[in-house]
Design an enzyme around this catalytic site. Structure first.
Site, PDB file in Angstrom:
ATOM      1  N   ASP A 139      19.405 124.198 -43.658  1.00 13.26           N
ATOM      2  CA  ASP A 139      20.465 124.370 -42.670  1.00 13.26           C
ATOM      3  C   ASP A 139      21.823 124.634 -43.325  1.00 13.26           C
ATOM      4  O   ASP A 139      22.395 123.765 -43.990  1.00 13.26           O
ATOM      5  CB  ASP A 139      20.540 123.087 -41.823  1.00 13.26           C
ATOM      6  N   ASP A 164      20.613 134.415 -33.788  1.00 13.31           N
ATOM      7  CA  ASP A 164      19.414 133.588 -33.788  1.00 13.31           C
ATOM      8  C   ASP A 164      19.788 132.105 -33.881  1.00 13.31           C
ATOM      9  O   ASP A 164      20.721 131.735 -34.600  1.00 13.31           O
ATOM     10  CB  ASP A 164      18.549 133.974 -35.012  1.00 13.31           C
ATOM     11  N   GLU A 214      21.201 133.200 -28.972  1.00 13.98           N
ATOM     12  CA  GLU A 214      19.937 132.605 -28.555  1.00 13.98           C
ATOM     13  C   GLU A 214      20.136 131.106 -28.359  1.00 13.98           C
ATOM     14  O   GLU A 214      20.136 130.333 -29.327  1.00 13.98           O
ATOM     15  CB  GLU A 214      18.828 132.845 -29.592  1.00 13.98           C
TER      16      GLU A 214
HETATM   17  C1  AAO Z   1       7.728 128.507 -39.574  1.00 13.53           C
HETATM   18  C2  AAO Z   1       6.555 127.561 -39.288  1.00 13.53           C
HETATM   19  C3  AAO Z   1       7.039 126.131 -39.300  1.00 13.53           C
HETATM   20  C4  AAO Z   1       7.689 125.823 -40.665  1.00 13.53           C
HETATM   21  C5  AAO Z   1       8.836 126.812 -40.861  1.00 13.53           C
HETATM   22  C6  AAO Z   1       9.506 126.650 -42.213  1.00 13.53           C
HETATM   23  O1  AAO Z   1       6.008 127.874 -38.011  1.00 13.53           O
HETATM   24  O2  AAO Z   1       5.918 125.283 -39.127  1.00 13.53           O
HETATM   25  O3  AAO Z   1       8.199 124.510 -40.648  1.00 13.53           O
HETATM   26  O4  AAO Z   1       8.320 128.146 -40.801  1.00 13.53           O
HETATM   27  O5  AAO Z   1       8.575 126.800 -43.219  1.00 13.53           O
HETATM   28  C7  AAO Z   1      10.317 131.496 -36.111  1.00 13.53           C
HETATM   29  C8  AAO Z   1       9.022 130.824 -35.674  1.00 13.53           C
HETATM   30  C9  AAO Z   1       8.830 129.494 -36.372  1.00 13.53           C
HETATM   31  C10 AAO Z   1       8.941 129.668 -37.877  1.00 13.53           C
HETATM   32  C11 AAO Z   1      10.336 130.200 -38.141  1.00 13.53           C
HETATM   33  C12 AAO Z   1      10.634 130.376 -39.623  1.00 13.53           C
HETATM   34  O6  AAO Z   1       9.037 130.628 -34.278  1.00 13.53           O
HETATM   35  O7  AAO Z   1       7.513 129.019 -36.059  1.00 13.53           O
HETATM   36  O8  AAO Z   1       8.716 128.430 -38.528  1.00 13.53           O
HETATM   37  O9  AAO Z   1      10.464 131.495 -37.512  1.00 13.53           O
HETATM   38  O10 AAO Z   1       9.703 131.202 -40.207  1.00 13.53           O
HETATM   39  C13 AAO Z   1      13.559 126.353 -31.125  1.00 13.53           C
HETATM   40  C14 AAO Z   1      14.919 126.927 -31.434  1.00 13.53           C
HETATM   41  C15 AAO Z   1      14.978 128.428 -31.302  1.00 13.53           C
HETATM   42  C16 AAO Z   1      13.817 129.110 -32.008  1.00 13.53           C
HETATM   43  C17 AAO Z   1      12.546 128.528 -31.434  1.00 13.53           C
HETATM   44  C18 AAO Z   1      11.307 129.151 -32.055  1.00 13.53           C
HETATM   45  O11 AAO Z   1      15.894 126.318 -30.606  1.00 13.53           O
HETATM   46  O12 AAO Z   1      16.193 128.849 -31.899  1.00 13.53           O
HETATM   47  O13 AAO Z   1      12.516 127.120 -31.695  1.00 13.53           O
HETATM   48  N1  AAO Z   1      13.884 130.571 -31.889  1.00 13.53           N
HETATM   49  C19 AAO Z   1      14.468 131.402 -32.970  1.00 13.53           C
HETATM   50  C20 AAO Z   1      13.659 132.656 -33.218  1.00 13.53           C
HETATM   51  C21 AAO Z   1      12.337 132.289 -33.831  1.00 13.53           C
HETATM   52  C22 AAO Z   1      12.543 131.668 -35.201  1.00 13.53           C
HETATM   53  C23 AAO Z   1      13.762 130.861 -35.288  1.00 13.53           C
HETATM   54  C24 AAO Z   1      14.643 130.707 -34.246  1.00 13.53           C
HETATM   55  C25 AAO Z   1      14.120 130.340 -36.610  1.00 13.53           C
HETATM   56  O14 AAO Z   1      13.552 133.374 -32.042  1.00 13.53           O
HETATM   57  O15 AAO Z   1      11.472 133.400 -33.933  1.00 13.53           O
HETATM   58  O16 AAO Z   1      11.417 130.830 -35.514  1.00 13.53           O
HETATM   59  O17 AAO Z   1      14.893 131.365 -37.224  1.00 13.53           O
HETATM   60  C26 AAO Z   1      12.475 123.121 -27.120  1.00 13.53           C
HETATM   61  C27 AAO Z   1      13.910 123.426 -27.417  1.00 13.53           C
HETATM   62  C28 AAO Z   1      14.109 124.769 -28.035  1.00 13.53           C
HETATM   63  C29 AAO Z   1      13.176 124.974 -29.199  1.00 13.53           C
HETATM   64  C30 AAO Z   1      11.745 124.770 -28.694  1.00 13.53           C
HETATM   65  C31 AAO Z   1      10.697 125.013 -29.761  1.00 13.53           C
HETATM   66  O18 AAO Z   1      12.054 123.917 -26.005  1.00 13.53           O
HETATM   67  O19 AAO Z   1      14.658 123.365 -26.238  1.00 13.53           O
HETATM   68  O20 AAO Z   1      15.450 124.874 -28.482  1.00 13.53           O
HETATM   69  O21 AAO Z   1      13.343 126.287 -29.719  1.00 13.53           O
HETATM   70  O22 AAO Z   1      11.643 123.448 -28.214  1.00 13.53           O
HETATM   71  O23 AAO Z   1      10.829 124.050 -30.764  1.00 13.53           O
HETATM   72  C32 AAO Z   1       9.526 123.297 -22.754  1.00 13.53           C
HETATM   73  C33 AAO Z   1      10.927 122.745 -22.729  1.00 13.53           C
HETATM   74  C34 AAO Z   1      11.781 123.464 -23.727  1.00 13.53           C
HETATM   75  C35 AAO Z   1      11.192 123.266 -25.062  1.00 13.53           C
HETATM   76  C36 AAO Z   1       9.801 123.840 -25.005  1.00 13.53           C
HETATM   77  C37 AAO Z   1       9.059 123.723 -26.263  1.00 13.53           C
HETATM   78  O24 AAO Z   1       9.485 124.644 -22.322  1.00 13.53           O
HETATM   79  O25 AAO Z   1      11.460 122.909 -21.441  1.00 13.53           O
HETATM   80  O26 AAO Z   1      13.099 122.986 -23.738  1.00 13.53           O
HETATM   81  O27 AAO Z   1       9.031 123.187 -24.018  1.00 13.53           O
HETATM   82  O28 AAO Z   1       8.875 122.379 -26.580  1.00 13.53           O
END
Ligand code: AAO
Length: 519
Positions: free
Chosen positions: A189, A219, A255
């Protein structure tokens, strides 16, 4: 043909002319009201697509995948998400190098299709990404010691001291400081409170602005303090005057996943630009699937009436690259190309409705495979060759895409609704009709009209369209070609009324007409 297109574009005034040049404005050309996310496309293919398809069909711009150097993940083999793990701000990725990037921006800009960069600035790679030069430009890095000499960043430039969670990761989304100061899924971070870090990020973004991009998707904005984002944006230049009027600020959409129920809200970020409205796709998917007792009739007050952010602060979409495969937020209600019939209705509704600035998704196929409700192939990257290079987007005889590129934006129904939105731009939401269930219709002033039958029974209605009398070509079942209609025809009488018949087994149970598709 190309030079004609070019000169036409040059004579068109940007839609933003006449009101503010702010970061809320996408700066798309007038009557180009949507952008498309060409997820994981190569720069060379995007350049071609701008010229051969997007400009001629009225697309305003393209959201591209992150263009900066990222970690090469080997287990699993080069997942799409490796591009969200930066190693430096050099412009080389699987999509192409800096030369190819510049060529894409220039060629797209020259046909009036602008480029919006997915800016990954909250973090660098994951804490477990190891050390070495396994990155897309071959830059050395060490995740353990937080050393990124190609930027350069060192341990001082990360938030470790500030994070108060036990693991160093975000453990609790109800703790605002954790969400912003700790590691999102272990991603290192960045200390965006530091002026040095802000300057390095701004330098990267300014480099892209110099090349000619029109704006940024920020992002993981939720994971940055709004004030830190602002401090970075304050360091950005105005857009390149080779293509944009002097004093034009980059378009910003952040985002922020705000489905309600967490302390961090999208509205905290309005000062910086627009925000992604995630409720939009989650709710629309629920309605069109008819889950939770939802009906299309309830869409009458769609938009702010549903608790969404103000229209002029919203970036909206039916699905995105995360939630189409179970990442991010929205859950199983999200509609995607996998549910094509319902998906086309949802995208059609979105593009016909005046709320928000619209982004169309364009995907690649992957071998989706559910085990206990989870897609175990949610990581699979873009169509690629055995050496890891991304496969080109090939175009079939019938204008669809090959090589496993889905190209939803080229589906006739979706492409024609992008045009519909351009034709009705600025016209009010009008002539709403519903049957109290899932048959609904509405118009956009006297320019366009759309009608859906998502009930399980046939529909036959006589409705006020608001359109001038005449014969119109339905742009869903076909389109107007050489003044002939390849689909259904709709006859609007002198009082503006027309008969609509949609059977429940229609291939696409909706009809859309607009003044440019009048025969
Ligand atoms: C990868 C591996 C991980 C490893 C990491 C580091 O999967 O296991 O730890 O590498 O080695 C993308 C992938 C990730 C990937 C990452 C880095 O999605 O899997 O990790 O690249 O390679 C949050 C964030 C949001 C993010 C989203 C995916 O707030 O910013 O997670 N999106 C962006 C991009 C995305 C990217 C990243 C960010 C990182 O679009 O492609 O990740 O650059 C809650 C929260 C959200 C949160 C979600 C998921 O949502 O509110 O803020 O999003 O959880 O954690 C209901 C709820 C809702 C909740 C949801 C899910 O719908 O109402 O609030 O359930 O629980």
């Amino acid at each position: 043909m190309f030079s004609r297109m070019f000169s036409e574009v040059q004579s068109v005034v940007p839609s933003s002319m006449g009101f503010c040049w702010g970061q809320y404005n996408p700066h798309t050309l007038s009557k180009r009201t949507s952008i498309v996310h060409l997820f994981e496309w190569r720069w060379a293919d995007i350049a071609l697509e701008c010229e051969r398809y997007l400009a001629p069909n009225g697309f305003g711009g393209v959201q591209i995948s992150p263009p900066n150097e990222n970690v090469i993940v080997t287990d699993p083999k080069q997942p799409w998400w490796e591009r969200y793990q930066p190693v430096s701000y050099k412009l080389c990725t699987r999509s192409g190098n800096e030369t190819e990037f510049r060529d894409m921006v220039t060629r797209c800009n020259n046909v009036g299709v602008y480029i919006y960069v997915d800016a990954v600035i909250n973090h660098m790679c994951g804490a477990n990404a190891g050390a070495g030069d396994h990155a897309t430009c071959g830059s050395y890095f060490n995740a353990k010691t937080e050393d990124f000499p190609a930027v350069p960043y060192s341990g001082w430039d990360f938030n470790d001291g500030k994070c108060k969670s036990r693991s160093g990761d975000i453990e609790n989304y109800h703790d605002i400081s954790q969400v912003r100061d700790c590691r999102l899924v272990s991603l290192l971070d960045l200390a965006l409170g530091k002026d040095y870090v802000r300057s390095k990020v701004a330098e990267y973004m300014n480099h892209l602005i110099d090349i000619g991009v029109a704006g940024f998707r920020i992002d993981a904005a939720k994971h940055m303090w709004p004030g830190d984002v602002k401090a970075i944006l304050d360091k950005l230049k105005d857009l390149n005057t080779a293509w944009f009027p002097e004093g034009t600020k980059p378009f910003i959409y952040q985002e922020v996943i705000d489905l309600g129920g967490e302390p961090i809200t999208g509205s905290e970020y309005f000062g910086n630009g627009r925000v992604t409205e995630f409720k939009y796709g989650a709710k629309l998917g629920t309605v069109i699937r008819k889950w939770n007792g939802e009906k299309m009739a309830y869409l009458k007050n769609w938009g702010e009436g549903w608790g969404f952010v103000p229209s002029d602060r919203a970036l909206v979409f039916v699905d995105n690259h995360d939630n189409q495969r179970g990442h991010g937020a929205g859950g199983s209600a999200i509609l995607t190309f996998w549910d094509a019939r319902l998906y086309k209705m949802a995208v059609g509704f979105m593009l016909a409705h005046p709320y928000g600035f619209t982004r169309v998704m364009s995907s690649f196929h992957w071998p989706r495979y559910f085990v206990d409700g989870k897609d175990i192939n949610d990581w699979v990257g873009p169509p690629s060759n055995s050496d890891g290079s991304i496969k080109p987007v090939t175009i079939n005889e019938d204008t669809t895409c090959g090589n496993d590129w889905v190209c939803e934006h080229r589906w006739r129904q979706i492409k024609n609704m992008v045009i519909f939105r351009n034709v009705v731009d600025g016209e009010p939401f009008s002539n709403w009709w519903d049957n109290g269930s899932n048959q609904v219709a509405f118009g956009r002033g006297n320019k366009g009209f759309i009608i859906f039958n998502n009930d399980d029974w046939n529909m036959s209605v006589y409705l006020q369209t608001g359109l001038p009398a005449g014969t119109y070509c339905d742009v869903i079942s076909g389109q107007k070609e050489d003044n002939k209609c390849t689909g259904k025809q709709v006859y609007v009488s002198s009082d503006g009324k027309a008969n609509f018949q949609i059977n429940t087994d229609a291939e696409d149970p909706f009809i859309a007409i607009h003044v440019d598709a009048k025969l």
